[in-house]
Structure formats: structure tokens, C-alpha cells
Design an enzyme around this catalytic site. Structure first.
Site: not given
Ligand code: ASP
Length: 595
Positions: A107, A154-155, A186-187, A374, A376
Site C-alpha cells: 500500500t 502486493d505483499s 502489511t499483509d 498457541t 491465542c
Molecule cells: N494488500 C496490501 C499489501 O499487503 C496491504 C498493505 O500494504 O497494507 O501489500
């Protein structure tokens, strides 16, 4: 996809254009040609310099063209000073080591597919677009060079070949930069951060991973620029008077987290990641604050790159009813499968249906590794705390303490991929912290032998070579575990009836008389129900020797650890006549924490 197939751009050297422009604006009026201009001309040139101050340029050539064009109509006699002033401006940039940015996508570098339609889906853009949109990186005062994925991703599409590419870049340029920043979606960021932490052990430089929740190219309000600048600063700590973080971290929102401890917790908020099981490495606010004590201490070893991975591993999350599903049976029978990360309930519990457990035993007997974590978000697996996890231990499933499933999976890939490690070493290292990924490490000493004891008869001894534990303050628990144990408590049929096991340590270890370690009263084993259909499994009986942990240290002699230190434990039994205790192999398990 092969591990070599990620296409990368050439190293893009930062010409520190913002710094050059600033120096140029400052020094042009000092050129002799400027003094010779008429007053109105000088004022007009100063107005041009003011305009330049607020413009963005892609490179020095572009800048030179613009300046020359602007001067043409106003002070053409100054034109020939332009290249001279630019050269002077460049010369004042000291030769400083900078930061290498590895741009993978996410992103942070996305923008609408159709730039005229802000609602069209986001697609990942090249590094150049993000760099131009970001605040003036040149003003940081050191080079920020970059290497990017030719096709930024995209990750969700990032995996082992891309980790391999990132590590290759860092290895190749390790000595050339103060630190490295990885811009990433982030993914799958927690996986990448974990994988890199195991692929680069004993780092002496920061590797800072960041991304953003809002795309940074077209949105005026975003978290991309802040995250990126902060990450770059952390990667060049000396310049910013910050402590050196010599490990892989994620810097996201205002939190700095050890990479292999991260969890993506939030899809929308700026604080996208957290560290449920380990304190923060630091925080960004009006100041950047680093908690030195939480940084993994670097010893003098030099960085080790482990680039091979075995990707034949999976994560399996335990759910009600899974014990009756044929699907798992089919997965575990797959001939390629080498490792399973179980996301168990709570402290490491799974259904105890014998046939279901036998699926795991069969896989482990075939050379598979099963690690229990876990499901959790916080807390840790303590194998053997409940019967439901004790049965896992008996079947050779190993415990991952508080490691995240993400980190466990990546660690398994790296350890299984290492040619020098046999299965035993993989299992051993899986239970030890190698990059600060788990709170505890298990040092296991095998005490071989098939033994049988009668009540009030002679004690028997088991011995082995003590696993290395040099400091008492690091020991959290010492457990002696008898495997395939059978304890008969005597004539009394009452299942609550107990026999007494007495344990002592032979003098050899401490050059004193035998040390009494404790007396433990135990009900009969196996109690009956929980043993599976698999005959070879057996049950274990464990006693806690932590009270005497000081006796289990490897002694140092003349500053060196004594090699091959023996440990010899005597076991005796008291109880009714007819009481007996038999086992096949025992383990002295010492649990230590890192620092
Ligand atoms: N789908 C995006 C990724 O992981 C989401 C992000 O970067 O926040 O590349």
C-alpha cells in the site's frame, strides 16, 4: 517460482538532489558573476532561487536544464556559472554512508489504477513515484539509495523467492550502508520480518521494515511518509543520535517491534502491528525513544546468511471437529510435507482422540517435525501443563513456547532448508531462541537407558552429557522426564495411591558428596485412558528439579566451558511391595531465558 527469479532494478544511487539544490541556492549569489549583475537582475535571480526552493526535481540534469532556462531571459551572463555552482554544491556533500531502501511494493507505494478515478482499485507503483511524492529525503543529509522489485508487489504475493532476493541484496551491500529499510505491504509483513530474522543471524546493522495503511503517492493525508522517514532514521542511527538496533524490526505507526514478534492486528488503524509477547523496541512521538534493554545484544560474531529454505511446511489451526476430518489425514500423508506448525488451543492443547493423535505420530516417525504454538494472540504454550498437551509431548510434538505461528513457520523453513542440520538439530533449534523469537529455550540432555526399579530396592543411575547452560540466572525450570514410563504403585488398587520416587545427583558433577534433589510422590502411570492405539508412544512421567537448578550449570574452568560435562542421576523408589518403576530413556530438560 525459483528462488532466483525475482527481477530487481539496478542500484539507484541517490544524487541527493534536494541537498544539491539547497547548496546551489545558497552559493550562487557568492559567484563573481552575480556581483556583476545589475540590481534589478540580482533581485530577479533571487526570485528565481526562491521559486527553485519549492520545486521538486528528479535529477541533477533536470535541475540544470530548468535553472538554465529560467536564467536565460533574465541574466544569461550567469548561465556559465550554473555548472560551476552545481559542482561546488555537489562537492560540499561529504562522503557519508547512507541507507539502502529495498522497495518491494505494498500500500505504501500504491495509487489508483486510473489516476483520474480515485475510486479505481489501488495498484502498486514503481519506487520513483513514491520517492517523488515523499518529503525531501535529500534533506536527511546522507544518501538514500534504492533497489526495487521491477514488478513491485502486493505483499500477498511475497514469499520465499522474494525473501531470498531481499537477503541477497543486503548481503551484497552489507558493508556499504549504515542500515537497510524494506518497504513492504502489511499483509505478509510479519512473515517477511520473521523470515529475514532467521535468514540473517547476528546482524550488526538495522534492517527496518515498514509500510503503510494509506497509500503515500496520491493521498495528502497518509501514514506512508512518516513511516518511511522514521524507518530511514532508524537505519542511520549515528546521524540521528539514536542507539543502534542491530536486528530486523518493524517500525510501523509509532511502534518499533522486533520483527519476529510482530502480529498484524488492525487492517485500518495507523497502529497496524503489535507485539503481544515481547516488550517494544521503541516508540516514535515527538521524539524517537529506543528501549536499549529490549534490543537483542550482539556478540562479536559476524552476520550469518542462511538463504536456503524448505517450503514444504504448513500451518494447521486446531478447531472443534477436526479430529473427525479426513482432510488433515490426507495432508499429513503428503510425502512432500516436512513440517507442521500447529496453532493449538490456549496453552497448547488439541483434541486427544487417539486415532487423530496417531496421524501426527505417523508423520513424526516418517521424519516430520510438528511444532505446537498457541492460536491465542498472546501467551505461551507450556507442553505438559494439561494432559491434553502432555500427550503431544509423548508423541514427539515439540513446543514453541510463545513464538508466533508466523515466526514458527519461517523458522521451520529456514532450519529444514539448512543442509548442515540433521533432524535432531532442527528439533533442538526449533525449541531454542535463535533470533529472539521466543521467551524460552530448551536445553535437553538425553539420559539413555531402559531401566526398571523395585520398591525399596537398589537405586539405578542414568547419565548423559550435560547440555550447555552457563548461567544460573537464565534458568527458569529444570524438569526430568522419564519416557515410556510405567509406574506401578503396588497392591493397592486405589488409583490415587502413590509411590515415591527419590532423585539424587551423583557427586561426579560437583566434586562433593551426592546431592539430594527431591522426593516425588506419583500416582500410577499409565493411568489408563489416554494412551493412543500406537503402541510405541507410551506416556511420560515428569518431576520438577528447579529447586536445585544451581547444580545443573556447566562449570567454567580458566574461562572456558568444560567440555563434555557428565550428569549422572540416581533414581530410587519407595512404596508398597509390588511397586515398580520402569522407563525407556529420560531427558533432563533445562528451560532458559535469553538475557
Ligand atoms: N494488500 C496490501 C499489501 O499487503 C496491504 C498493505 O500494504 O497494507 O501489500
Amino acid at each position: 517460482m525459483s528462488l532466483e527469479s525475482v527481477e530487481l532494478t539496478d542500484l539507484e544511487r541517490d544524487d541527493r538532489i534536494d541537498e544539491v539544490v539547497n547548496n546551489f541556492i545558497r552559493t550562487l549569489p557568492e559567484e563573481s558573476g552575480f556581483a556583476k549583475l545589475k540590481k534589478e537582475q540580482q533581485e530577479a535571480v533571487e526570485a528565481i532561487l526562491d521559486t527553485l526552493r519549492n520545486m521538486r526535481f528528479e535529477g541533477i540534469d533536470g535541475f540544470q536544464k530548468v535553472v538554465t532556462a529560467l536564467l536565460q531571459g533574465i541574466a544569461p551572463e550567469l548561465e556559465r556559472y550554473v555548472p560551476i555552482a552545481i559542482d561546488n554544491a555537489k562537492a560540499t556533500l561529504q562522503e557519508k554512508k547512507g541507507v539502502l531502501v529495498i522497495y518491494t511494493g505494498g500500500t505504501i507505494g500504491s495509487a489508483p489504477k486510473d489516476m483520474d478515478d480515485p475510486d479505481s482499485p489501488q495498484v502498486v507503483k514503481p519506487w520513483r513515484d513514491l520517492k517523488l511524492a515523499a518529503p525531501k529525503l535529500g534533506l536527511l543529509g546522507y544518501p538514500v539509495d534504492a533497489i526495487a522489485f521491477v514488478n513491485p508487489l502486493d505483499s500477498c504475493n511475497v514469499g520465499p523467492p522474494h525473501w531470498h532476493a531481499m537477503v541477497n541484496i543486503i548481503e551484497k551491500h552489507y558493508d556499504d550502508y549504515t542500515g537497510f529499510v524494506i518497504l513492504h505491504g502489511t499483509d505478509s509483513m510479519s512473515y517477511t520480518a520473521s523470515a529475514l530474522s532467521f535468514m540473517m543471524l547476528y546482524l550488526s546493522k538495522p534492517v527496518v521494515i515498514t509500510g503503510s495503511q494509506i497509500a503515500g503517492i496520491t493521498n495528502p493525508r497518509n501514514d506512508a511518509h512518516q513511516n518511511m522517514i522514521t524507518a530511514i532514521m532508524l537505519a542511520n542511527p549515528m546521524v540521528h543520535n539514536l542507539p543502534l538496533i542491530s536486528e530486523v524490526i518493524v517500525a510501523f505507526g509509532n511502534l518499533f517491534i522486533r520483527g519476529n514478534r510482530t502480529k498484524k492486528m488492525n487492517v485500518v488503524e495507523y497502529q497496524g502491528f503489535n507485539s503481544p509477547n515481547y516488550p517494544l523496541i521503541g516508540k516514535a512521538g515527538d521524539h524517537i525513544v529506543i528501549e536499549r534493554k529490549n534490543i537483542r545484544s550482539v556478540d562479536n560474531s559476524s552476520v550469518q546468511f542462511h538463504k536456503k529454505m524448505d517450503t514444504n511446511v504448513i500451518i494447521v489451526e486446531v478447531f472443534p471437529g477436526m479430529q473427525n476430518s479426513q482432510v488433515l489425514a490426507n495432508i499429513l500423508k503428503d510425502g512432500n510435507l516436512r513440517g507442521v506448525v500447529l496453532k493449538a488451543y490456549g496453552a497448547g492443547n488439541i483434541p486427544t482422540d487417539a486415532l487423530f493423535l496417531d496421524l501426527f505420530s505417523a508423520f513424526i516417525e516418517r521424519g516430520g517435525v510438528v511444532v505446537c504454538t498457541t492460536s491465542c494472540p498472546a501467551g505461551e504454550v507450556v507442553m505438559g501443563l494439561y494432559e491434553t498437551s502432555q500427550v503431544l509431548l509423548d508423541r514427539g510434538i515439540i513446543g514453541g513456547f510463545d513464538i508466533t505461528p508466523e515466526a514458527a513457520l519461517c523458522k521451520l523453513m529456514v532450519l529444514l532448508g539448512e543442509d548442515d542440520y540433521d533432524l535432531r538439530t532442527v528439533k533442538q533449534l526449533m525449541q531454542q531462541s535463535i533470533a529472539g523469537e521466543q521467551r524460552l529455550s530448551l536445553e535437553s540432555t538425553f539420559l539413555a537407558g531402559e531401566k526398571k526399579l523395585e520398591a525399596d530396592g537398589k537405586a539405578v543411575a542414568v547419565e548423559g552429557e550435560l547440555a550447555s547452560v552457563p548461567e544460573e540466572s537464565r534458568i527458569e525450570k529444570v524438569m526430568l522426564r522419564f519416557m515410556h514410563a510405567q509406574l506401578q504403585t503396588g497392591q493397592n488398587e486405589d488409583p490415587d495411591y502413590r509411590a515415591t520416587i527419590r532423585i539424587s545427583l551423583e557427586s561426579a558433577m560437583n566434586e562433593q558428596s551426592d546431592q539430594y534433589l527431591g522426593t516425588f510422590s506419583r500416582r500410577r502411570v499409565p493411568e489408563n485412558a489416554l494412551v493412543g492405539t500406537n503402541e510405541s508412544v507410551g506416556e511420560s512421567l515428569t518431576v520438577d528439579l528447579t529447586r536445585n537448578k544451581h547444580l545443573f550449570l556447566i562449570k567454567e574452568s580458566a574461562g572456558r566451558i568444560k567440555a563434555k560435562q557428565k550428569v549422572k542421576i540416581h533414581v530410587a523408589l519407595a512404596g508398597d511391595s509390588g511397586a515398580a518403576f520402569a522407563w525407556k530413556g529420560a531427558e533432563l530438560n533445562i528451560y532458559t531465558h535469553d538475557q
